[in-house]
Design a protein around this motif. Structure first.
Motif, PDB file in Angstrom:
ATOM      1  N   VAL A 196       0.797  -1.227   0.000  1.00 51.24           N
ATOM      2  CA  VAL A 196       0.000   0.000   0.000  1.00 51.24           C
ATOM      3  C   VAL A 196       0.831   1.278   0.000  1.00 51.24           C
ATOM      4  O   VAL A 196       0.282   2.382  -0.004  1.00 51.24           O
ATOM      5  N   ALA A 197       2.143   1.178   0.002  1.00 48.91           N
ATOM      6  CA  ALA A 197       2.996   2.367   0.044  1.00 48.91           C
ATOM      7  C   ALA A 197       2.836   3.207  -1.221  1.00 48.91           C
ATOM      8  O   ALA A 197       2.552   2.693  -2.303  1.00 48.91           O
ATOM      9  N   THR A 198       3.032   4.504  -1.050  1.00 51.68           N
ATOM     10  CA  THR A 198       3.049   5.441  -2.172  1.00 51.68           C
ATOM     11  C   THR A 198       4.301   6.303  -2.038  1.00 51.68           C
ATOM     12  O   THR A 198       4.928   6.342  -0.975  1.00 51.68           O
ATOM     13  N   PHE A 223       9.387  -3.929  -1.593  1.00 48.91           N
ATOM     14  CA  PHE A 223       8.048  -3.493  -1.978  1.00 48.91           C
ATOM     15  C   PHE A 223       7.257  -4.614  -2.637  1.00 48.91           C
ATOM     16  O   PHE A 223       7.804  -5.404  -3.405  1.00 48.91           O
ATOM     17  N   HIS A 224       5.965  -4.648  -2.323  1.00 50.76           N
ATOM     18  CA  HIS A 224       5.033  -5.532  -3.024  1.00 50.76           C
ATOM     19  C   HIS A 224       4.252  -4.703  -4.027  1.00 50.76           C
ATOM     20  O   HIS A 224       4.090  -3.489  -3.852  1.00 50.76           O
ATOM     21  N   LEU A 231       7.635  -0.337  -8.408  1.00 47.57           N
ATOM     22  CA  LEU A 231       8.745   0.304  -9.117  1.00 47.57           C
ATOM     23  C   LEU A 231       8.796   1.802  -8.833  1.00 47.57           C
ATOM     24  O   LEU A 231       9.886   2.374  -8.673  1.00 47.57           O
ATOM     25  N   THR A 232       7.653   2.442  -8.758  1.00 47.00           N
ATOM     26  CA  THR A 232       7.621   3.872  -8.443  1.00 47.00           C
ATOM     27  C   THR A 232       8.213   4.128  -7.061  1.00 47.00           C
ATOM     28  O   THR A 232       9.023   5.047  -6.862  1.00 47.00           O
ATOM     29  N   ALA A 237      13.044   5.586  -3.469  1.00 55.63           N
ATOM     30  CA  ALA A 237      14.091   5.137  -2.547  1.00 55.63           C
ATOM     31  C   ALA A 237      15.476   5.342  -3.156  1.00 55.63           C
ATOM     32  O   ALA A 237      16.414   5.771  -2.469  1.00 55.63           O
ATOM     33  N   LEU A 238      15.622   5.070  -4.442  1.00 54.16           N
ATOM     34  CA  LEU A 238      16.902   5.292  -5.121  1.00 54.16           C
ATOM     35  C   LEU A 238      17.268   6.771  -5.115  1.00 54.16           C
ATOM     36  O   LEU A 238      18.433   7.138  -4.898  1.00 54.16           O
TER      37      LEU A 238
END
Length: 320
Positions: A196-198, A223-224, A231-232, A237-238
Motif C-alpha cells: 500500500v505504500a506510495t 516493496f510488493h 517500481l515507483t 528510494a533510489l
C-alpha cells in the motif's frame, strides 16, 4: 544515451541516482515459501545456481523456521549444503530464534536474517508476541550471531500499512528500526507487506529514519506490487540514496494478507528499469528471464512478471 540491443531498454541515465544497486534476491525463500506444493530440493538448488549464473550475488537461500510453520522450506538442512559453496555469492538465511540460528551456524551460514513487525497485530499473528516481546526474543539471537562474525539483516514487515490496523504511523516504524539497529543488526529491510505504500510515504519514512540516526546505507527496501506501485516506490528510494532493493525472480511469492496481491516486485521488472537508467546491477537480464521461465515451468504456471512475459521468447537459456 545508448541504442538498445534486442530485448534491452534504451539507456537514458537520470541525475541523482546511484551508479550501482545490489539486488537482494528473495525468490528461493520468500517466493517459494508461499507455494501450495512443496518444490523438490534439487529443483530449489538448481534455481539458486541459475540465479547465481544470471549474475545475482545475494540470494536468500532458505529459512530455518520450524517445518510445522513453513513446510515448504522444511528441507533447509538438505538444501543449504548443495549451494553454499557458490563462488562470489552471499546466501543469507532466515532464522526465527536461537534454535534456528544454531541450525544455520551448524551448516556454515555466514549471513542471517530475523523477521520483525512494525505493528502489534501482525507481530501477534505471525510471532505470537507483541512488538517489544519479539524484539526481546531477537536480541540474544542477533548478539550471538554478531559474536560469531555473521552479517545480520532484519526484515521489518508492515512498514506502511497493516491489514488490521490500517496506515502505520511513521514514528512507530522508526522506533522499531532504531531498536533493531541498536541491538546490532547490520541492515534493515523495510517491508511494504501488503503493497500500500506510495512515493510520498516512502520519502517521509526514509527522511525520518535519517533524522533518527538511521543511515541510508543500512537500509534496503522490499516493496510488493499489490497496487502497481513497487517500481515507483523503488525509484523514490533510489533518489533518496538507497542502494539495496529486494526482489523475487519472476515475481514469485504473494501476500496472504491482501486480496488480489500480486506479491513481490519481480526481479526482471526491477532490472529492466535499472538498466534503462544506466544503473549497474551485474545481472544478465536474458539469463534471469530464462531462469524464471524455467522455474515457472516447474511450478506449472506462467510468471506474473511483465518483463518475463515480454522477453520470454528472446531470453537466452542459462548455462547447464
Amino acid at each position: 544515451m545508448s541504442t538498445p540491443e534486442l530485448g534491452l531498454p534504451m539507456v537514458v541515465p537520470a541525475p541523482g541516482l546511484p551508479a550501482r544497486v545490489r539486488i537482494h534476491e528473495v525468490g528461493p525463500r520468500d517466493g517459494l515459501q508461499n507455494e501450495k506444493a512443496t518444490v523438490p530440493t534439487e529443483v530449489k538448488a538448481e534455481f539458486v545456481r541459475r540465479l547465481a549464473d544470471a549474475g545475482l550475488t545475494t540470494i536468500e537461500a532458505t529459512s530455518f523456521v520450524h517445518p510445522k510453520w513453513v513446510p515448504q522450506l522444511a528441507d533447509a538442512e538438505a538444501l543449504f549444503p548443495l549451494v553454499r559453496d557458490l563462488p562470489g555469492v552471499h546466501l543469507p538465511v532466515l532464522v526465527p530464534n536461537a534454535h534456528g540460528l544454531d541450525r544455520a551456524l551448524a551448516l556454515g551460514a555466514t549471513r542471517v536474517a530475523v523477521f520483525a513487525s512494525a505493528t502489534q497485530s501482525f507481530s501477534k499473528a505471525n510471532l505470537n508476541r507483541t512488538v517489544d516481546e519479539a524484539l526481546a526474543m531477537f536480541e540474544p539471537v542477533v548478539s550471538q550471531a554478531k559474536k560469531d562474525g555473521l552479517h545480520v539483516r532484519s526484515y521489518l514487515s508492515m512498514c506502511f500499512g497493516d491489514p488490521w490496523e490500517g496506515a502505520v504511523p511513521v514514528h512507530q516504524v522508526v522506533r522499531v528500526c532504531r531498536s533493531l539497529l541498536d541491538m546490532g543488526c547490520d541492515e534493515l529491510s523495510l517491508g511494504d507487506t501488503i503493497g500500500v505504500a506510495t512515493p510520498g510515504h516512502v520519502r517521509e519514512l526514509l527522511t525520518e529514519l535519517n533524522e533518527a540516526g538511521v543511515p541510508t546505507g543500512s537500509i534496503g527496501v522490499h516493496f510488493h506490487d499489490t497496487y502497481g506501485q513497487a517500481l515507483t516506490n523503488t525509484l523514490v528510494a533510489l533518489q533518496h540514496g538507497v542502494t539495496t532493493v529486494d526482489a523475487s525472480a519472476g515475481g514469485l511469492g504473494g501476500c496472504p494478507y491482501a486480496k488480489s496481491a500480486t506479491g513481490n516486485l519481480a526481479t526482471e521488472d526491477l532490472v529492466w528499469m535499472l538498466q534503462g537508467l544506466g544503473i549497474d546491477t551485474g545481472v544478465d537480464l536474458g539469463r534471469l528471464t530464462a531462469t524464471s521461465v524455467w522455474m515457472a515451468g516447474r511450478l506449472g504456471r506462467p510468471s506474473p512478471s511483465r518483463t518475463v512475459k515480454a522477453l520470454a521468447g528472446t531470453a537466452q537459456p542459462p548455462k547447464e
